[in-house]
Design a protein around this motif. Structure first.
Motif, mmCIF file in Angstrom:
data_model
loop_
_atom_site.group_PDB
_atom_site.id
_atom_site.type_symbol
_atom_site.label_atom_id
_atom_site.label_comp_id
_atom_site.label_asym_id
_atom_site.label_seq_id
_atom_site.Cartn_x
_atom_site.Cartn_y
_atom_site.Cartn_z
ATOM 1 N N ASN A 149 -6.226 -57.275 -62.371
ATOM 2 C CA ASN A 149 -5.416 -58.480 -62.235
ATOM 3 C C ASN A 149 -3.952 -58.060 -62.151
ATOM 4 N N VAL A 150 -3.044 -59.032 -62.130
ATOM 5 C CA VAL A 150 -1.621 -58.726 -61.982
ATOM 6 C C VAL A 150 -1.119 -57.829 -63.107
ATOM 7 N N ASP A 151 -1.656 -58.013 -64.298
ATOM 8 C CA ASP A 151 -1.184 -57.250 -65.454
ATOM 9 C C ASP A 151 -1.773 -55.841 -65.532
ATOM 10 N N VAL A 153 -3.345 -54.038 -62.689
ATOM 11 C CA VAL A 153 -3.572 -53.314 -61.432
ATOM 12 C C VAL A 153 -2.759 -52.025 -61.344
ATOM 13 N N CYS A 172 -7.980 -51.759 -56.076
ATOM 14 C CA CYS A 172 -6.582 -52.098 -56.341
ATOM 15 C C CYS A 172 -5.843 -52.377 -55.037
ATOM 16 N N PHE A 175 -6.780 -55.729 -53.810
ATOM 17 C CA PHE A 175 -6.130 -56.759 -54.615
ATOM 18 C C PHE A 175 -4.685 -56.943 -54.165
ATOM 19 N N LEU A 176 -3.984 -55.839 -53.933
ATOM 20 C CA LEU A 176 -2.577 -55.893 -53.543
ATOM 21 C C LEU A 176 -2.377 -56.273 -52.082
ATOM 22 N N ASP A 178 -3.157 -58.981 -50.905
ATOM 23 C CA ASP A 178 -2.748 -60.390 -50.951
ATOM 24 C C ASP A 178 -1.235 -60.429 -51.206
ATOM 25 N N THR A 180 0.854 -62.678 -52.090
ATOM 26 C CA THR A 180 1.272 -63.386 -53.301
ATOM 27 C C THR A 180 1.093 -62.509 -54.529
ATOM 28 N N LYS A 181 -0.049 -61.836 -54.616
ATOM 29 C CA LYS A 181 -0.318 -60.954 -55.752
ATOM 30 C C LYS A 181 0.612 -59.743 -55.720
ATOM 31 N N ALA A 184 3.998 -60.608 -57.051
ATOM 32 C CA ALA A 184 3.970 -60.766 -58.506
ATOM 33 C C ALA A 184 3.960 -59.420 -59.214
ATOM 34 N N VAL A 185 3.280 -58.452 -58.609
ATOM 35 C CA VAL A 185 3.182 -57.127 -59.219
ATOM 36 C C VAL A 185 4.469 -56.343 -59.021
#
Length: 208
Positions: A149-151, A153, A172, A175-176, A178, A180-181, A184-185
């Motif tokens: 998740n964002v916290d 990854v 990972c 996930f990244l 995206d 938007t994600k 945030a990261v």
């Protein structure tokens, strides 16, 4: 003249109506070995982890890990095993080492009841890599892929890069992917640290 060969069947049992006269239970060797670990019967080596100790069986560990085999029976033995059969382990938590031992004896891993199980799983992965226990490492990799998740990854990506875990690394990256994600990261301190400490990994991410 016509010749006929006749085969006489003395016993016949239809497979559709077969009767099972013997029921073979599932293999219970993992349970037996688990009990061997718990009872410490016949244990011939003791590991010191922090302020705690745990006893085990050299042959079992050597059969399950090439690193244990080298440390307990090979050229590394003299430097690792004291005269009393005690091995001191540094940079290892007892909770993690017990999970490693239980897997060595039973081929199973359970994180149930462990505090911060996703963090513990990452530590077990590191231990599995250290002792050359490939299947245990893959079990941890599979579980860690579900914890992204964002916290987490950035930490998981760094771990995957350091310990050559292609599955979590790709997870990972996916996930990244995206935007938007990723945004945030990118504002987290962990991302900035990863950019500074592992620029090649960041370039790989940017190329993706």
């Amino acid at each position: 003249m016509v010749r006929c060969d006749i085969l006489v069947i003395h016993r016949y049992r239809s497979t559709d109506n077969a009767v099972a006269y013997v029921s073979v239970p599932p293999c219970d060797s993992s349970q037996d070995f688990g009990e061997l670990l718990e009872t410490e019967k016949g244990a011939d080596v003791v590991f010191e982890v922090g302020d705690e100790t745990v006893a085990a069986h050299r042959c079992v560990l050597a059969a399950r890990s090439p690193v244990f085999a080298a440390e307990l029976f090979g050229p590394m033995k003299e430097g690792n095993v004291a005269a009393a059969g005690v091995v001191r382990l540094e940079d290892m938590e007892m909770e993690v080492f017990k999970a490693l031992l239980r897997y060595a004896y039973t081929s199973s891993l359970s994180l149930q009841g462990m505090a911060n199980d996703h963090i513990t799983c990452r530590k077990i992965l590191v231990a599995a890599d250290r002792y050359g226990m490939g299947r245990l490492k893959l079990i941890c990799e599979e579980w860690i892929c579900e914890c992204i998740n964002v916290d987490t990854v950035v930490t998981i990506l760094a771990l995957a890069e350091q310990h050559h875990c292609e599955g979590p690394k790709q997870a990972c990256f996916d996930f990244l992917a995206d935007p938007t994600k990723l945004r945030a990261v990118m504002v987290t301190s962990g991302f900035q640290h990863l950019w500074e400490s592992c620029p090649s990994l960041m370039m790989e991410l940017m190329d993706m």
